[in-house]
Design a protein around this motif. Structure first.
Motif, PDB file in Angstrom:
ATOM      1  N   LYS A 151       0.899  -1.576   0.285  1.00 13.59           N
ATOM      2  CA  LYS A 151      -0.083  -0.069  -0.031  1.00 13.59           C
ATOM      3  C   LYS A 151       0.735   1.500   0.153  1.00 13.59           C
ATOM      4  O   LYS A 151       0.474   2.119  -0.711  1.00 13.59           O
ATOM      5  CB  LYS A 151      -0.856   0.127   1.069  1.00 13.59           C
ATOM      6  CG  LYS A 151      -2.269  -0.656   1.180  1.00 13.59           C
ATOM      7  CD  LYS A 151      -2.583  -0.622   2.106  1.00 13.59           C
ATOM      8  CE  LYS A 151      -4.160  -2.115   2.555  1.00 13.59           C
ATOM      9  NZ  LYS A 151      -5.001  -1.927   3.735  1.00 13.59           N
ATOM     10  N   VAL A 257      -0.539  -8.144  10.311  1.00 12.90           N
ATOM     11  CA  VAL A 257      -1.268  -7.227  11.502  1.00 12.90           C
ATOM     12  C   VAL A 257      -0.722  -8.615  12.605  1.00 12.90           C
ATOM     13  O   VAL A 257      -0.349  -7.693  13.741  1.00 12.90           O
ATOM     14  CB  VAL A 257      -2.949  -7.034  11.118  1.00 12.90           C
ATOM     15  CG1 VAL A 257      -3.366  -6.374  11.978  1.00 12.90           C
ATOM     16  CG2 VAL A 257      -2.847  -6.582   9.557  1.00 12.90           C
ATOM     17  N   ALA A 265      -3.137   0.203  12.851  1.00 12.41           N
ATOM     18  CA  ALA A 265      -4.995  -0.438  12.736  1.00 12.41           C
ATOM     19  C   ALA A 265      -5.100  -0.464  10.880  1.00 12.41           C
ATOM     20  O   ALA A 265      -6.071  -0.993  11.417  1.00 12.41           O
ATOM     21  CB  ALA A 265      -5.094   1.113  12.879  1.00 12.41           C
ATOM     22  N   GLU A 266      -4.206  -0.308  10.201  1.00 11.31           N
ATOM     23  CA  GLU A 266      -4.367  -0.637   9.104  1.00 11.31           C
ATOM     24  C   GLU A 266      -3.259  -1.885   8.559  1.00 11.31           C
ATOM     25  O   GLU A 266      -2.322  -1.670   9.004  1.00 11.31           O
ATOM     26  CB  GLU A 266      -4.386   0.038   7.991  1.00 11.31           C
ATOM     27  CG  GLU A 266      -5.489  -0.433   6.670  1.00 11.31           C
ATOM     28  CD  GLU A 266      -5.363   1.131   5.614  1.00 11.31           C
ATOM     29  OE1 GLU A 266      -5.097   1.014   4.751  1.00 11.31           O
ATOM     30  OE2 GLU A 266      -5.374   2.186   6.513  1.00 11.31           O
ATOM     31  N   ALA A 267      -3.987  -3.046   7.936  1.00  9.82           N
ATOM     32  CA  ALA A 267      -2.628  -3.782   7.071  1.00  9.82           C
ATOM     33  C   ALA A 267      -1.999  -3.168   5.901  1.00  9.82           C
ATOM     34  O   ALA A 267      -2.202  -2.230   5.231  1.00  9.82           O
ATOM     35  CB  ALA A 267      -3.347  -4.767   6.173  1.00  9.82           C
ATOM     36  N   GLY A 270      -2.268  -5.018   0.749  1.00  6.58           N
ATOM     37  CA  GLY A 270      -3.801  -5.241  -0.550  1.00  6.58           C
ATOM     38  C   GLY A 270      -3.618  -6.210  -0.847  1.00  6.58           C
ATOM     39  O   GLY A 270      -2.396  -7.170  -1.395  1.00  6.58           O
ATOM     40  N   LYS A 332     -11.421  -8.005   9.545  1.00  7.22           N
ATOM     41  CA  LYS A 332     -11.495  -6.396   9.848  1.00  7.22           C
ATOM     42  C   LYS A 332     -10.504  -6.425   8.447  1.00  7.22           C
ATOM     43  O   LYS A 332     -10.424  -4.848   7.373  1.00  7.22           O
ATOM     44  CB  LYS A 332     -10.742  -5.607  11.582  1.00  7.22           C
ATOM     45  CG  LYS A 332     -10.540  -4.573  11.111  1.00  7.22           C
ATOM     46  CD  LYS A 332      -9.783  -4.343  12.762  1.00  7.22           C
ATOM     47  CE  LYS A 332      -9.635  -2.656  13.078  1.00  7.22           C
ATOM     48  NZ  LYS A 332      -8.948  -2.421  14.505  1.00  7.22           N
ATOM     49  N   HIS A 333      -9.076  -7.079   8.245  1.00  3.75           N
ATOM     50  CA  HIS A 333      -8.125  -6.875   7.862  1.00  3.75           C
ATOM     51  C   HIS A 333      -8.523  -8.369   6.787  1.00  3.75           C
ATOM     52  O   HIS A 333      -7.306  -7.779   5.477  1.00  3.75           O
ATOM     53  CB  HIS A 333      -7.074  -7.093   8.263  1.00  3.75           C
ATOM     54  CG  HIS A 333      -6.567  -5.716   9.907  1.00  3.75           C
ATOM     55  ND1 HIS A 333      -6.780  -4.734   9.837  1.00  3.75           N
ATOM     56  CD2 HIS A 333      -6.790  -6.444  11.360  1.00  3.75           C
ATOM     57  CE1 HIS A 333      -6.519  -4.501  11.009  1.00  3.75           C
ATOM     58  NE2 HIS A 333      -6.595  -4.949  11.500  1.00  3.75           N
TER      59      HIS A 333
END
Length: 365
Positions: A151, A257, A265-267, A270, A332-333
């Motif tokens: 990302k 994660v 908080a975010e991977a 993607g 979530k991820h």
């Protein structure tokens, strides 16, 4: 997920490996199917690829309820493990084999290494995963082989990450992708099969010619591709990998994660959802098993809700049982792949060797 996964094809293999499991079980009050008979042996042996894992509390609960002690015999990647069972057909090394996936399924069935058994709980398995109506094998897990992207790289370049197989041959993604060798790697083979599913028996070669012209890099296996060459993984960052696209799994972002310290908080990675091929892994009762009753009980356990809900964080694959819940890190991820590419097992069996040979001549040589 096989794999020959999720898996030769295991995500974060160092975190997933476990030693041979053996523990003493107590007397059973509610025994799974097949456990009520008094077997000669109270040990049931699961032959598997190296990436099989189960949490100790879940395993112990099965042992206590069934009265069986479970021994896991790991035998390399799924292809190597299957080869050994074919060579020892009729005199197997264990009672149950786990890890044959839909890329190798027809080979296993054609060699007749399994005894049919309809596992207790099979009715709770999603019907699209039940590929053998004779119940020689039982579906256990699924996983999607997909291109993952870094990302941060694409944000820094102000470039939209690719989402489809067609995108990967566009000039803006030149020299960005690393994949595994289809002749030596489960995810590499899965990615080849994704192209076959998308473009057909004729069109996949033209696609790979374009992919090669666009600078795809090929390495031997997942570990090298993901943890050395891919810039988005924790291992790749340490190794100073410079490829922001890699063939891995849809469950790789949750793994990134979970094993980060501290957890983001975010991977950081993607998934290109239009690049995926779905692996389904199966287990079967080996023909000539010394502990057939124990093997049946073990198959029941593998499709039980307890095992299915334990499995995602042990092997980073998805449950096949309808009502099994995924852990929060997955929901979530992770991403749901609605339309993965599929190729029928009998078509794979008929063409796999010639596809791999043609791919090797076209891409590697």
């Amino acid at each position: 997920m096989s794999t020959t996964k999720k898996f030769a094809g295991a995500l974060l293999a160092t975190a997933l490996g476990i030693t041979t499991l053996s523990a003493c079980g107590g007397d059973a009050k509610d025994k799974p199917a097949g456990a009520s008979d008094a077997p000669k042996s109270k040990t049931v042996t699961l032959v598997s690829h190296d990436s099989f894992a189960v949490s100790e509390p879940v395993l112990k609960e099965f042992e206590q309820q069934s009265g069986y002690t479970v021994k896991v015999l790991k035998s390399g990647d799924a292809g190597a493990a299957l080869n050994q069972e074919i060579l020892t057909k009729g005199s197997p090394r264990g009672d149950v084999f786990f890890g044959v996936d839909n890329t190798l399924l027809s080979r296993a069935l054609d060699n007749g290494i399994f005894t049919p058994y309809e596992a207790k709980g099979l009715g709770d398995v999603k019907p699209e995963y039940v590929l053998d109506r004779q119940h020689r094998v039982t579906p256990v897990d699924s996983g999607d082989i997909c291109v993952n992207y870094d990302k941060q790289y694409f944000a820094d370049k102000k470039l939209a990450p690719p989402q489809t197989l067609d995108d990967l041959i566009k000039p803006e993604y030149k020299n960005l992708l690393v994949t595994e060798n289809a002749a030596t790697s489960s995810p590499g083979l899965g990615f080849l099969l994704a192209s076959v599913g998308k473009y057909g028996d004729e069109g996949w070669k033209d696609y790979w010619s374009k992919l090669k012209a666009n600078g795809v890099e090929v390495v031997d296996g997942w570990e090298q591709a993901y943890n050395e060459r891919f810039s988005g993984s924790a291992g790749g960052k340490k190794a100073k990998g410079d490829r922001p696209l890699v063939v891995s799994y849809a469950s790789s972002p949750p793994a990134e994660v979970l094993y980060a310290d501290p957890q983001p908080a975010e991977a950081p990675t993607g998934v290109a959802t239009g690049t995926c091929f779905r692996q389904i892994e199966f287990a079967g009762l080996l023909k000539g098993a010394k502990n057939e009753a124990g093997g049946k009980a073990l198959l029941d356990f593998l499709v039980s809700k307890k095992f299915q809900e334990d499995m995602p964080l042990q092997m980073f694959v998805d449950p096949v049982v309808k009502d099994a819940k995924l852990p929060e890190v997955f929901t979530k991820h992770g991403v749901v792949i609605d339309k993965p590419q599929n190729v029928a097992p009998d078509v794979i069996a008929k063409n796999r060797e010639q596809w791999v040979k043609a791919w090797s001549s076209l891409v590697v040589k």
